[in-house]
Motif scaffolding. Structure first.
Motif, PDB file in Angstrom:
ATOM      1  N   PHE A  81       0.831  -1.210   0.000  1.00  0.00           N
ATOM      2  CA  PHE A  81       0.000   0.000   0.000  1.00  0.00           C
ATOM      3  C   PHE A  81       0.863   1.257   0.000  1.00  0.00           C
ATOM      4  O   PHE A  81       1.717   1.429   0.870  1.00  0.00           O
ATOM      5  N   THR A  82       0.656   2.126  -0.968  1.00  0.00           N
ATOM      6  CA  THR A  82       1.344   3.406  -1.204  1.00  0.00           C
ATOM      7  C   THR A  82       2.801   3.249  -1.647  1.00  0.00           C
ATOM      8  O   THR A  82       3.499   4.253  -1.788  1.00  0.00           O
ATOM      9  N   GLN A  83       3.272   2.010  -1.911  1.00  0.00           N
ATOM     10  CA  GLN A  83       4.650   1.853  -2.386  1.00  0.00           C
ATOM     11  C   GLN A  83       4.789   2.256  -3.851  1.00  0.00           C
ATOM     12  O   GLN A  83       5.820   2.777  -4.257  1.00  0.00           O
ATOM     13  N   HIS A  84       3.770   1.972  -4.639  1.00  0.00           N
ATOM     14  CA  HIS A  84       3.758   2.403  -6.044  1.00  0.00           C
ATOM     15  C   HIS A  84       2.515   3.255  -6.251  1.00  0.00           C
ATOM     16  O   HIS A  84       1.391   2.762  -6.228  1.00  0.00           O
ATOM     17  N   VAL A  85       2.724   4.555  -6.442  1.00  0.00           N
ATOM     18  CA  VAL A  85       1.613   5.503  -6.559  1.00  0.00           C
ATOM     19  C   VAL A  85       1.477   5.949  -8.008  1.00  0.00           C
ATOM     20  O   VAL A  85       2.463   6.335  -8.650  1.00  0.00           O
ATOM     21  N   LYS A 137      -2.519  -2.434 -14.456  1.00  0.00           N
ATOM     22  CA  LYS A 137      -1.542  -3.049 -15.352  1.00  0.00           C
ATOM     23  C   LYS A 137      -0.113  -2.783 -14.895  1.00  0.00           C
ATOM     24  O   LYS A 137       0.749  -3.671 -14.979  1.00  0.00           O
ATOM     25  N   ILE A 138       0.156  -1.582 -14.394  1.00  0.00           N
ATOM     26  CA  ILE A 138       1.519  -1.246 -13.974  1.00  0.00           C
ATOM     27  C   ILE A 138       1.774  -1.636 -12.516  1.00  0.00           C
ATOM     28  O   ILE A 138       2.874  -1.437 -12.003  1.00  0.00           O
ATOM     29  N   GLY A 139       0.756  -2.169 -11.831  1.00  0.00           N
ATOM     30  CA  GLY A 139       0.939  -2.631 -10.461  1.00  0.00           C
ATOM     31  C   GLY A 139       0.883  -1.548  -9.406  1.00  0.00           C
ATOM     32  O   GLY A 139       1.438  -1.714  -8.305  1.00  0.00           O
ATOM     33  N   ALA A 140       0.202  -0.434  -9.694  1.00  0.00           N
ATOM     34  CA  ALA A 140       0.080   0.636  -8.697  1.00  0.00           C
ATOM     35  C   ALA A 140      -0.832   0.190  -7.560  1.00  0.00           C
ATOM     36  O   ALA A 140      -1.789  -0.548  -7.767  1.00  0.00           O
ATOM     37  N   ILE A 169       3.744  10.766  -1.852  1.00  0.00           N
ATOM     38  CA  ILE A 169       4.601  10.591  -3.021  1.00  0.00           C
ATOM     39  C   ILE A 169       6.069  10.497  -2.597  1.00  0.00           C
ATOM     40  O   ILE A 169       6.827   9.673  -3.104  1.00  0.00           O
ATOM     41  N   HIS A 170       6.478  11.335  -1.657  1.00  0.00           N
ATOM     42  CA  HIS A 170       7.864  11.312  -1.170  1.00  0.00           C
ATOM     43  C   HIS A 170       8.216   9.943  -0.583  1.00  0.00           C
ATOM     44  O   HIS A 170       9.341   9.459  -0.745  1.00  0.00           O
ATOM     45  N   ALA A 171       7.272   9.329   0.103  1.00  0.00           N
ATOM     46  CA  ALA A 171       7.541   8.059   0.775  1.00  0.00           C
ATOM     47  C   ALA A 171       7.417   6.853  -0.149  1.00  0.00           C
ATOM     48  O   ALA A 171       7.819   5.747   0.217  1.00  0.00           O
ATOM     49  N   ALA A 172       6.860   7.045  -1.353  1.00  0.00           N
ATOM     50  CA  ALA A 172       6.644   5.923  -2.276  1.00  0.00           C
ATOM     51  C   ALA A 172       7.958   5.437  -2.869  1.00  0.00           C
ATOM     52  O   ALA A 172       8.919   6.200  -3.025  1.00  0.00           O
ATOM     53  N   GLN A 173       7.985   4.161  -3.207  1.00  0.00           N
ATOM     54  CA  GLN A 173       9.158   3.591  -3.861  1.00  0.00           C
ATOM     55  C   GLN A 173       9.142   3.829  -5.372  1.00  0.00           C
ATOM     56  O   GLN A 173      10.188   3.866  -6.011  1.00  0.00           O
ATOM     57  N   LYS A 174       7.949   3.982  -5.926  1.00  0.00           N
ATOM     58  CA  LYS A 174       7.824   4.201  -7.363  1.00  0.00           C
ATOM     59  C   LYS A 174       6.646   5.135  -7.621  1.00  0.00           C
ATOM     60  O   LYS A 174       5.597   5.015  -6.989  1.00  0.00           O
ATOM     61  N   VAL A 175       6.829   6.062  -8.571  1.00  0.00           N
ATOM     62  CA  VAL A 175       5.793   7.033  -8.911  1.00  0.00           C
ATOM     63  C   VAL A 175       5.585   7.020 -10.422  1.00  0.00           C
ATOM     64  O   VAL A 175       6.540   7.163 -11.190  1.00  0.00           O
ATOM     65  N   SER A 176       4.345   6.835 -10.834  1.00  0.00           N
ATOM     66  CA  SER A 176       4.004   6.824 -12.260  1.00  0.00           C
ATOM     67  C   SER A 176       2.955   7.884 -12.537  1.00  0.00           C
ATOM     68  O   SER A 176       1.949   7.972 -11.824  1.00  0.00           O
ATOM     69  N   ILE A 177       3.194   8.681 -13.579  1.00  0.00           N
ATOM     70  CA  ILE A 177       2.218   9.697 -13.992  1.00  0.00           C
ATOM     71  C   ILE A 177       1.456   9.141 -15.193  1.00  0.00           C
ATOM     72  O   ILE A 177       2.046   8.864 -16.238  1.00  0.00           O
TER      73      ILE A 177
END
Length: 283
Positions: A163-167, A243-246, A188-196
């Motif tokens: 939860f919240t690792q990939h946003v 699909k991207i695993g968010a 977002i700062h704490a996430a391991q991955k960020v996708s726009i």
């Protein structure tokens, strides 16, 4: 900065999912969880449209008060059991438990959300149930009345270690999307991955996705761009997120008025109806 998380609850069977998500976020951000039980008023439990004499009205009012008391006692027991299960404590402690407060307010949930939400950093609500006519007014009160970001929790979903690792951020350059981006910076700062995620028709005068990349980079955040296509942006946004695993989707809510989207079925309304993943939204 997320330091105060509001969790308004009632006896709708959704207490566990909202409290679990709030507890997980509180642990990640050293925040306090404030649970507010919206107590049903006896007059709201009375039958409407039925003429009653004074004696019958008095008896039914007494029964309604007794029912409200039983509902309150039952829900209070559930809340305290779940709080222990999710590592919440009214006093906090050195064992990693999160401070949690419990209060009870009389009145409609939407009114309680509007009042208590204005001094909260985040409001956690269950996914509205359109078929039961539950939750729409609370969501509207949180976004418009309190003006705070809202985390929508679907079904009986329980947050896990992802939860919240990939946003994923749904971006179209709109004002609500910009507010959602600003409101979610701590997460977002704490996430391991960020996708726009971007696709569909962008706002004509809104910032582009490359400008959002620069905005994040200035704050030490690295984000990737994921483009999607399709005639229904709401469906494609959810499909691409999965699909991207968010594990969390951030969006701007209701670019048009809430009433217009309710009537004509805007993107926000369709996303809320169809989602089976947590969504953080701001208006």
């Amino acid at each position: 900065m997320i330091k105060s998380i509001l969790v308004p609850v009632r006896g709708d069977g959704m207490v566990a999912t909202v409290l679990a998500h709030a507890a997980e976020l509180a642990r990640q951000h050293q925040a306090q969880v404030n649970v507010v039980h919206c107590r049903a008023q006896a007059k709201d439990l009375m039958p409407t449209g039925i003429p009653l004499n004074d004696f019958a009205r008095k008896v039914m009012m007494e029964q309604a008060v007794e029912l409200a008391n039983r509902q309150e006692d039952h829900l209070r027991g559930i809340l305290h059991r779940l709080a222990r299960e999710f590592g919440l404590s009214e006093n906090g402690g050195d064992d990693g438990s999160v401070i949690c407060t419990f209060t009870e307010k009389n009145g409609r949930m939407a009114d309680v959300v509007k009042h208590a939400g204005r001094l909260s950093d985040l409001i956690v609500l269950p996914k509205p149930q359109r078929e039961r006519n539950l939750g729409q007014s609370s969501l509207k009160a949180a976004l418009y009345g309190a003006g705070r970001p809202v985390l929508i929790c679907p079904g009986q979903l329980q947050p896990d270690e992802t939860f919240t690792q990939h946003v994923a951020i749904g971006w179209n350059g709109s004002l609500p999307a910009a507010r959602a981006v600003a409101s979610s910076l701590d997460i977002i700062h704490a996430a391991q991955k960020v996708s726009i995620l971007t696709g569909g028709k962008p706002q004509s005068q809104g910032p582009g996705v490359d400008e959002l990349i620069d905005y994040y980079a200035l704050r030490g955040i690295t984000a990737e761009i994921v483009r999607f296509e399709g005639k229904d942006p709401a469906t494609e946004l959810l499909k691409t997120s999965k699909k991207i695993g968010a594990s969390l989707l951030v969006i701007g809510a209701y670019s048009h008025s809430h009433e217009t989207e309710m009537l004509f079925g805007g993107n926000t309304e369709r996303i809320v109806d169809k989602t089976d993943m947590p969504i953080l939204m701001a208006h």
